[in-house]
Design an enzyme around this catalytic site. Structure first.
Site, PDB file in Angstrom:
ATOM      1  N   GLU A  91      19.152  55.713 -30.740  1.00 29.93           N
ATOM      2  CA  GLU A  91      18.397  56.311 -29.855  1.00 29.93           C
ATOM      3  C   GLU A  91      19.338  57.351 -28.871  1.00 29.93           C
ATOM      4  OE1 GLU A  91      15.359  52.779 -29.138  1.00 29.93           O
ATOM      5  OE2 GLU A  91      15.895  53.563 -27.342  1.00 29.93           O
ATOM      6  N   CYS A 104      21.788  60.241 -22.479  1.00 32.28           N
ATOM      7  CA  CYS A 104      22.075  59.047 -22.688  1.00 32.28           C
ATOM      8  C   CYS A 104      22.237  58.562 -24.111  1.00 32.28           C
ATOM      9  CB  CYS A 104      21.269  58.035 -21.773  1.00 32.28           C
ATOM     10  SG  CYS A 104      21.709  56.239 -22.463  1.00 32.28           S
ATOM     11  N   CYS A 111      24.131  46.312 -31.449  1.00 33.39           N
ATOM     12  CA  CYS A 111      25.109  45.963 -31.108  1.00 33.39           C
ATOM     13  C   CYS A 111      25.217  44.257 -31.054  1.00 33.39           C
ATOM     14  CB  CYS A 111      24.512  45.952 -29.349  1.00 33.39           C
ATOM     15  SG  CYS A 111      26.072  45.664 -28.141  1.00 33.39           S
ATOM     16  N   CYS A 115      23.695  40.610 -24.942  1.00 36.10           N
ATOM     17  CA  CYS A 115      22.962  40.626 -23.871  1.00 36.10           C
ATOM     18  C   CYS A 115      21.492  39.970 -24.029  1.00 36.10           C
ATOM     19  CB  CYS A 115      23.218  41.733 -22.848  1.00 36.10           C
ATOM     20  SG  CYS A 115      25.042  42.254 -22.831  1.00 36.10           S
ATOM     21  N   CYS A 118      18.503  42.610 -23.089  1.00 39.46           N
ATOM     22  CA  CYS A 118      18.776  43.929 -23.871  1.00 39.46           C
ATOM     23  C   CYS A 118      17.743  44.175 -25.132  1.00 39.46           C
ATOM     24  CB  CYS A 118      20.067  44.207 -23.792  1.00 39.46           C
ATOM     25  SG  CYS A 118      20.422  45.892 -24.913  1.00 39.46           S
ATOM     26  N   CYS A 333      17.214  51.240 -23.449  1.00 36.88           N
ATOM     27  CA  CYS A 333      18.009  51.455 -24.857  1.00 36.88           C
ATOM     28  C   CYS A 333      17.460  50.555 -25.689  1.00 36.88           C
ATOM     29  CB  CYS A 333      19.397  51.439 -24.436  1.00 36.88           C
ATOM     30  SG  CYS A 333      19.997  49.700 -24.279  1.00 36.88           S
TER      31      CYS A 333
HETATM   32  S1  SF4 Z   1      23.370  45.703 -22.619  1.00 31.46           S
HETATM   33 FE1  SF4 Z   1      22.509  45.747 -24.949  1.00 31.46          FE
HETATM   34  S2  SF4 Z   1      23.750  47.452 -25.866  1.00 31.46           S
HETATM   35 FE2  SF4 Z   1      24.882  47.115 -23.781  1.00 31.46          FE
HETATM   36  S3  SF4 Z   1      26.351  45.460 -24.524  1.00 31.46           S
HETATM   37 FE3  SF4 Z   1      24.664  44.232 -23.969  1.00 31.46          FE
HETATM   38  S4  SF4 Z   1      23.524  43.845 -25.732  1.00 31.46           S
HETATM   39 FE4  SF4 Z   1      24.998  45.588 -26.140  1.00 31.46          FE
END
Ligand code: SF4
Length: 366
Positions: A91, A104, A111, A115, A118, A333
């Site tokens: 994206e 962005c 990923c 986190c 996210c 995101c």
């Molecule tokens: S916020 Fe999301 S994209 Fe960013 S490092 Fe953490 S898991 Fe990965």
């Protein structure tokens, strides 16, 4: 034979490529100019038909396909879902500010950092993007919207410092005079805190802004929402940040996603302020958290957001509350990719089960 991605090549590598095809050196410049404009091989009409046919046979441009576009009716934010040649989805989000256009972009398809707040966490990691694929997003957005992008944030899907070499190659390409010529100071690189790479980046002589996803000033609590903190706890992270500011003389931005009842108390504000005061060259960007299905996290109400910002401000910390853009299109995101990946999975499952195929809407390119 695997095709070469032309956007991955810097000027010297592109010259070597055209030489390997027995073409004169000036062809490299012609190809680079058209690539930067987002042209397909058919659109490279400054090249002869034979050269275009040869390129199509052995190379791809690296400009991604637009798989979906969502346009905010509130503020003109445009969210893109791009598909790379092997089908992976990433994206990018185009935002309009008083100072111009900012994009962005993503550095990885998925990923590994996990986190909890996210949207990228719920879907499997596919792979890292090459320098050309990262650059291709900026070029594709510029071409699709017919705008000139002046600011870039690498804060989409992925952890940029987990794809370090490609991200640094991208930074050198996008800031080059013969590339898109975006000023390094107008580029932000985000990290959840991969400490050794912060030191390496500090030594690159690239005056980009480092943006650290902090989200909690206490180790025990941060580790619960950001697993990276178990490997690189806050004292180590702040020591690396201190080194970064010393080497680059650049202010670091700390991103702090405010989550109701999780990290928005006075205790959190005071500890955050104490850490910021020690570092000095820094800024806190408060982000009322986006609701991501399955996380159970909620944003604090307006009054609490202002109270938290006020507590930091009263202690001399530079702080802003991020203006929300694209709220009506879920601009955080990973959300569009997650949705589309789930739709595609459902379509596959429906096909296998022999039931009616789910239709995935095609982009509105207009
Ligand atoms: S916020 Fe999301 S994209 Fe960013 S490092 Fe953490 S898991 Fe990965």
């Amino acid at each position: 034979m695997e095709k070469i991605r032309l956007l991955d090549l810097d000027t010297h590598e592109l010259e070597e490529f055209v030489a390997s095809k027995n073409l004169p050196k000036y062809r490299a410049k012609q190809i680079a100019e058209r690539l930067t404009a987002g042209a397909s091989f058919e659109e490279m009409t400054n090249l002869s038909k034979d050269v275009r046919a040869m390129l199509a046979e052995c190379a791809v441009t690296g400009i991604p396909e637009v798989a979906d576009v969502k346009r905010s009716q509130l503020d003109g934010t445009v969210k893109f879902l791009f598909e790379q040649e092997d089908g992976v989805l990433v994206e990018s989000v185009l935002m309009k500010y008083s100072y111009g256009y900012s994009v962005c972009i993503s550095s990885q398809a998925g990923c590994k950092m996990g986190c909890r707040f996210c949207a990228s966490t719920g879907i499997p990691f596919s792979r890292s993007l090459s320098a050309g694929e990262i650059l291709g997003q900026v070029i594709a957005v510029q071409k699709h919207e017919n705008v000139r992008i002046g600011h870039i944030v690498i804060m989409g899907i992925g952890e940029p410092l987990d794809n370090y070499d490609n991200v640094v190659k991208f930074l050198r390409r996008v800031t080059a005079d013969e590339g898109l010529n975006v000023g390094a100071r107008k580029i932000s690189v985000s990290t959840c805190g991969i400490v050794p790479k912060i030191y390496t980046l500090a030594d690159e002589k690239l005056p980009v802004t480092l943006s650290v996803s902090l989200h909690n000033p206490f180790d025990s609590e941060r580790s619960k929402i950001m697993p990276i903190n178990k490997k690189y706890p806050l004292d180590e992270l702040f020591e690396a940040c201190r080194y970064y500011t010393e080497k680059t003389k650049r202010r670091i931005t700390f991103e702090y996603a405010l989550i109701a009842g999780v990290n928005d108390s006075k205790r959190h504000a005071d500890e955050l302020a104490a850490r910021m005061k020690k570092l000095k060259l820094c800024h806190v960007n408060l982000i009322p958290v986006n609701k991501v299905s399955g996380t159970g996290f909620e944003r604090p109400d307006r009054k609490n957001i202002e109270r938290f910002a006020g507590l930091l401000d009263a202690q001399g910390v530079s702080v802003t509350v991020r203006r929300e853009l694209g709220r009506d299109i879920d601009a955080a995101c990973g959300q569009l990719r997650k949705q589309t990946a789930e739709e595609r999975k459902a379509a596959e499952a429906a096909k296998t089960a022999g039931v009616a195929e789910t239709v995935i809407e095609k982009p509105d390119n207009g």
